[in-house]
Design a protein around this motif. Structure first.
Motif, PDB file in Angstrom:
ATOM      1  N   ARG A 154     -32.215  25.915  64.587  1.00  0.00           N
ATOM      2  CA  ARG A 154     -33.135  25.120  65.663  1.00  0.00           C
ATOM      3  C   ARG A 154     -33.521  26.058  66.741  1.00  0.00           C
ATOM      4  O   ARG A 154     -34.151  25.724  67.510  1.00  0.00           O
ATOM      5  CB  ARG A 154     -32.593  23.848  66.010  1.00  0.00           C
ATOM      6  N   ASN A 155     -32.717  26.910  66.931  1.00  0.00           N
ATOM      7  CA  ASN A 155     -32.686  27.795  68.159  1.00  0.00           C
ATOM      8  C   ASN A 155     -32.841  29.470  67.759  1.00  0.00           C
ATOM      9  O   ASN A 155     -32.449  29.858  66.722  1.00  0.00           O
ATOM     10  CB  ASN A 155     -31.607  27.908  68.869  1.00  0.00           C
ATOM     11  N   ILE A 156     -33.557  30.082  68.515  1.00  0.00           N
ATOM     12  CA  ILE A 156     -33.836  31.403  68.245  1.00  0.00           C
ATOM     13  C   ILE A 156     -33.105  32.157  69.410  1.00  0.00           C
ATOM     14  O   ILE A 156     -33.226  32.110  70.610  1.00  0.00           O
ATOM     15  CB  ILE A 156     -35.350  31.934  68.272  1.00  0.00           C
ATOM     16  N   ASN A 157     -32.271  33.293  68.828  1.00  0.00           N
ATOM     17  CA  ASN A 157     -31.500  33.958  69.800  1.00  0.00           C
ATOM     18  C   ASN A 157     -32.406  35.105  70.290  1.00  0.00           C
ATOM     19  O   ASN A 157     -32.662  36.150  69.448  1.00  0.00           O
ATOM     20  CB  ASN A 157     -30.135  34.312  69.198  1.00  0.00           C
ATOM     21  N   THR A 158     -32.836  35.247  71.427  1.00  0.00           N
ATOM     22  CA  THR A 158     -33.598  36.267  71.858  1.00  0.00           C
ATOM     23  C   THR A 158     -32.936  37.600  72.642  1.00  0.00           C
ATOM     24  O   THR A 158     -33.495  38.349  72.882  1.00  0.00           O
ATOM     25  CB  THR A 158     -34.620  35.903  72.704  1.00  0.00           C
ATOM     26  N   THR A 159     -31.521  37.550  72.840  1.00  0.00           N
ATOM     27  CA  THR A 159     -30.711  38.268  73.896  1.00  0.00           C
ATOM     28  C   THR A 159     -30.167  39.258  72.863  1.00  0.00           C
ATOM     29  O   THR A 159     -29.719  40.370  73.309  1.00  0.00           O
ATOM     30  CB  THR A 159     -29.857  37.495  74.662  1.00  0.00           C
TER      31      THR A 159
END
Length: 62
Positions: free
Chosen positions: A56-61
């Motif tokens: 459900r989350n996108i890791n953009t780091t």
């Protein structure tokens, strides 16, 4: 009150009682059917993963 009127009244009451019983049975059948449909819909809902954040989350780091 005439004897024929009493017989007619008794027959009418019997018919009304039979109609009520039939209506009650039809209602019970409809409610059982709706319960089955609702249970099927609830069973078809996919289960959440063990960790609700997964997917459900996108890791953009990274």
């Amino acid at each position: 009150m005439d004897v024929s009127q009493i017989a007619s009244l008794a027959t009418g009451l019997d018919n009304m009682e039979l109609g009520n019983k039939v209506s009650t049975l039809v209602l019970k059948k409809a409610l059982d059917n709706q319960q089955s449909v609702a249970a099927g819909i609830i069973d078809s809902i996919p289960q959440l993963p063990a960790n609700p954040a997964v997917g459900r989350n996108i890791n953009t780091t990274a």
